[in-house]
Each structure stands twice: as structure tokens, then as C-alpha cells.
Design a protein around this motif. Structure first.
Motif, PDB file in Angstrom:
ATOM      1  N   VAL A 144       0.860  -1.194   0.000  1.00 17.38           N
ATOM      2  CA  VAL A 144       0.000   0.000   0.000  1.00 17.38           C
ATOM      3  C   VAL A 144       0.896   1.243   0.000  1.00 17.38           C
ATOM      4  CG1 VAL A 144      -1.789   1.254   1.238  1.00 17.38           C
ATOM      5  CG2 VAL A 144      -1.793  -1.238   1.217  1.00 17.38           C
ATOM      6  N   PRO A 145       0.743   2.118  -0.958  1.00 11.29           N
ATOM      7  CA  PRO A 145       1.561   3.329  -0.961  1.00 11.29           C
ATOM      8  C   PRO A 145       1.200   4.230   0.213  1.00 11.29           C
ATOM      9  CG  PRO A 145      -0.024   3.401  -2.732  1.00 11.29           C
ATOM     10  CD  PRO A 145      -0.144   2.071  -2.098  1.00 11.29           C
ATOM     11  N   PRO A 146       2.162   5.060   0.646  1.00 11.50           N
ATOM     12  CA  PRO A 146       1.867   5.923   1.803  1.00 11.50           C
ATOM     13  C   PRO A 146       0.725   6.900   1.457  1.00 11.50           C
ATOM     14  CG  PRO A 146       4.123   6.278   0.971  1.00 11.50           C
ATOM     15  CD  PRO A 146       3.495   5.220   0.159  1.00 11.50           C
ATOM     16  N   GLY A 147      -0.077   7.187   2.445  1.00 14.25           N
ATOM     17  CA  GLY A 147      -1.188   8.109   2.269  1.00 14.25           C
ATOM     18  C   GLY A 147      -2.490   7.416   1.963  1.00 14.25           C
ATOM     19  N   PHE A 148      -2.485   6.062   1.789  1.00 13.88           N
ATOM     20  CA  PHE A 148      -3.729   5.346   1.502  1.00 13.88           C
ATOM     21  C   PHE A 148      -4.110   4.505   2.650  1.00 13.88           C
ATOM     22  CE2 PHE A 148      -2.530   6.376  -2.831  1.00 13.88           C
ATOM     23  CZ  PHE A 148      -3.741   6.728  -3.380  1.00 13.88           C
TER      24      PHE A 148
END
Length: 148
Positions: A144-148
Motif C-alpha cells: 500500500v503506498p503511503p497516504g492510503f
């Protein structure tokens, strides 16, 4: 209109005249005077002023008025030309530029929307970071990319 009155000698002034009372005058005399020759128009009075004002003063007044009107004519012509230049420049340069910038903004908005749709479709197809209820917890989780 100029009225000329004779000047009386000093001898005539020293003689006493009989004094006049209010009874010697009547209102009818005043009415006859106002209805008579006093009916001058404004043009007649202005024409009489030409005789009263000296020619040098009339010339200076006339030249001042003509200079003032000439100044206002030249100023209004200059302002009109400046407004015309600004208006045509705005129509020929600024209007097409504004339309091009608006079109570019629309294109950028469409590209952003398409990118969001593609990302949404990829998220729907890829396994979720959160396991569905009843799924095994040992299953590997997606990155999961950061911010999600």
C-alpha cells in the motif's frame, strides 16, 4: 441700454424743492413702467454687455474659452484613441490567449479524471490491503503506498 441724465448746477441744488409725499405716487405709474420699454430679452442684455466690456478684456475672455475648448477636444480625442487601442489589443491578443488557457485547463482536468479512473480500476482488480471477512490472515498483503 445707457441712460443719460443731465447734471444740475450747484445753484439749482441749493434751491429747495417741495417735498413729495406718498400720496403723490400711485401704483398705476409703476405698472405702466413695467409693461413698457423694459421688456428686453436676454440676447439684448448680452449685446449691451459687449459695449460695456473693453475690447482687450473681450479678446482675452474669448481666447481663454477657445483654448479651453481646444484642450478638451484634443484630450477627448487622445483618450478615445487610447481606449480604442486597448480594446482592440485585448480582443486580438488577450481573448485568444484566455480561450487557449481555458482549453488547456479543460484538457488537464480530463487527463486527471482519466488517471483517477485508471487508478480506481486497478484498485478494484488488485487484492485489497484489508482482508475480506472470513479470509485467512496468513495470506500475503498487497503493498500500500503511503497516504492510503
Amino acid at each position: 441700454m445707457v441712460n443719460v441724465f443731465p447734471i444740475e448746477d450747484e445753484e439749482d441744488l441749493n434751491t429747495k424743492e417741495p417735498s413729495l409725499t406718498d400720496d403723490d405716487f400711485s401704483d398705476e405709474d409703476d405698472d405702466n413702467l413695467s409693461e413698457g420699454d423694459d421688456q428686453e430679452s436676454l440676447a439684448d442684455r448680452l449685446a449691451a454687455l459687449a459695449d460695456i466690456i473693453p475690447p482687450s478684456t473681450r479678446h482675452s475672455i474669448s481666447s481663454g474659452i477657445s483654448q479651453t475648448t481646444s484642450f478638451f477636444k484634443r484630450s477627448s480625442k487622445f483618450v478615445g484613441n487610447a481606449i480604442w487601442v486597448i480594446t482592440t489589443s485585448a480582443l486580438l491578443v488577450a481573448l485568444p490567449l484566455a480561450l487557449a488557457l481555458e482549453d488547456e485547463a479543460k484538457i488537464v482536468a480530463q487527463e486527471k479524471e482519466m488517471l483517477e479512473q485508471q487508478q480506481g480500476a486497478q484498485q478494484m482488480l488488485s487484492p485489497s490491503a484489508y482482508p475480506a471477512p472470513g479470509a485467512s490472515p496468513n495470506q500475503p498483503k498487497a503493498l500500500v503506498p503511503p497516504g492510503f
